[in-house]
Scaffold this active site. Structure first.
Site: not given
Ligand code: NAP
Length: 242
Positions: A10, A61, A87, A152, A156, A185
């Site tokens: 984040a 993580v 995320n 990737y 996902k 994005i």
């Protein structure tokens, strides 16, 4: 009582937008960072100066003991989270024939194993409370597959399978599990593309423009809300009609 949200990765990008929006909406925000400590601290300071409540927490993580340690620290400082946003992620563009075993392991560890680890860590408290929200950030490539992004896309797509199955397992415990599949994005992740590539991508988007981090954060906030309590096991594409 204020709810706590934990958002992985984040310090910047989509995660940072979620942190700001959730803080504005009265959540205590646990901002996880890995390499971007300075950005995470700046973000947390900005949130706290404007009357919000946030703290930063280090963890890779993909590392089980880091995730455990982060959970303990969050519990002590902000209380157990009612909302988990997985995320954190990496991307890489390579021909399939150039993807090494190391590339594959790294991609799956950071994008997928991390989601598994954080769900395992934060879910038991949600089950005890019979309430919780898990929001996993997948990708449109996980839905349709992206050329030169096989590892990737696989990482996902696995998040989607995990989310749909877990949603069924925990639904009666009052917990929803959903995915957001962003399209293109504007963040550091997409800034590696040159103008020509971005123009080609734009032509593929019905809305005719690149998405922004706010588009994804708004969807995450909705999925965390009471209004979304009957939505689970879903993949919401936030892609401008890609
Ligand atoms: P970004 O700007 O590159 O940010 C990636 C974030 O992931 C950073 O905050 C980074 O933290 C964190 N991260 C990476 N490895 C980590 C690790 N091992 N442990 C903890 N955190 C780690 O990317 P973004 O565009 O915001 O992407 C966020 C998510 O949306 C990713 O899962 C991405 O796959 C997904 N997504 C993005 C797009 C897009 O077009 N941007 C499209 C579809 C899906 P540090 O900087 O602290 O290391």
């Amino acid at each position: 009582m204020k709810k706590t949200v934990v958002i992985t990765g984040a310090g910047r990008g989509i995660g940072a937008a979620c942190a700001k929006l959730f803080a504005k909406n009265d959540y205590n925000v646990a901002i996880n960072y890995f390499k971007s400590k300075h950005k995470a601290k700046q973000l947390s300071d900005t949130i706290n100066k404007s009357g919000g409540c946030s703290e930063i927490f280090y963890a890779d993580v993909s590392n089980p003991s880091n995730v455990k340690q982060m959970h303990q620290e969050i519990k002590n400082k902000l209380g157990n989270p009612q909302v988990l946003i997985n995320n954190a992620g990496i991307a890489q563009q390579k021909l399939f024939t150039d993807i090494t075993i190391n590339d594959w392991d790294n991609m799956l560890n950071i994008n997928t194993k991390s989601t598994f680890l954080c769900c395992k860590e934060f879910l038991p408290h949600m089950i005890n409370k019979k309430s919780g929200r898990i929001i996993n950030i997948s990708s449109i490539w996980g839905v349709v597959g992206g050329s030169c992004e096989v590892h990737y896309s696989a990482s996902k797509a696995a998040i989607i399978g995990l989310s749909k199955a877990l949603a069924k397992e925990v639904a009666l415990s009052g917990i929803t599990v959903n995915c957001i599949a962003p399209g293109v994005i504007a963040t550091d992740m997409t800034s590696i593309h040159d103008k020509q590539t971005m123009d080609i991508l734009k032509q593929e988007i019905a809305c005719g423009k690149i998405g922004n981090v706010q588009d994804v954060a708004n969807t995450a906030l909705f999925l965390a809300s009471d209004e979304a309590s009957y939505i689970t096991g879903q993949v919401i594409n936030v892609d401008g009609g890609f």
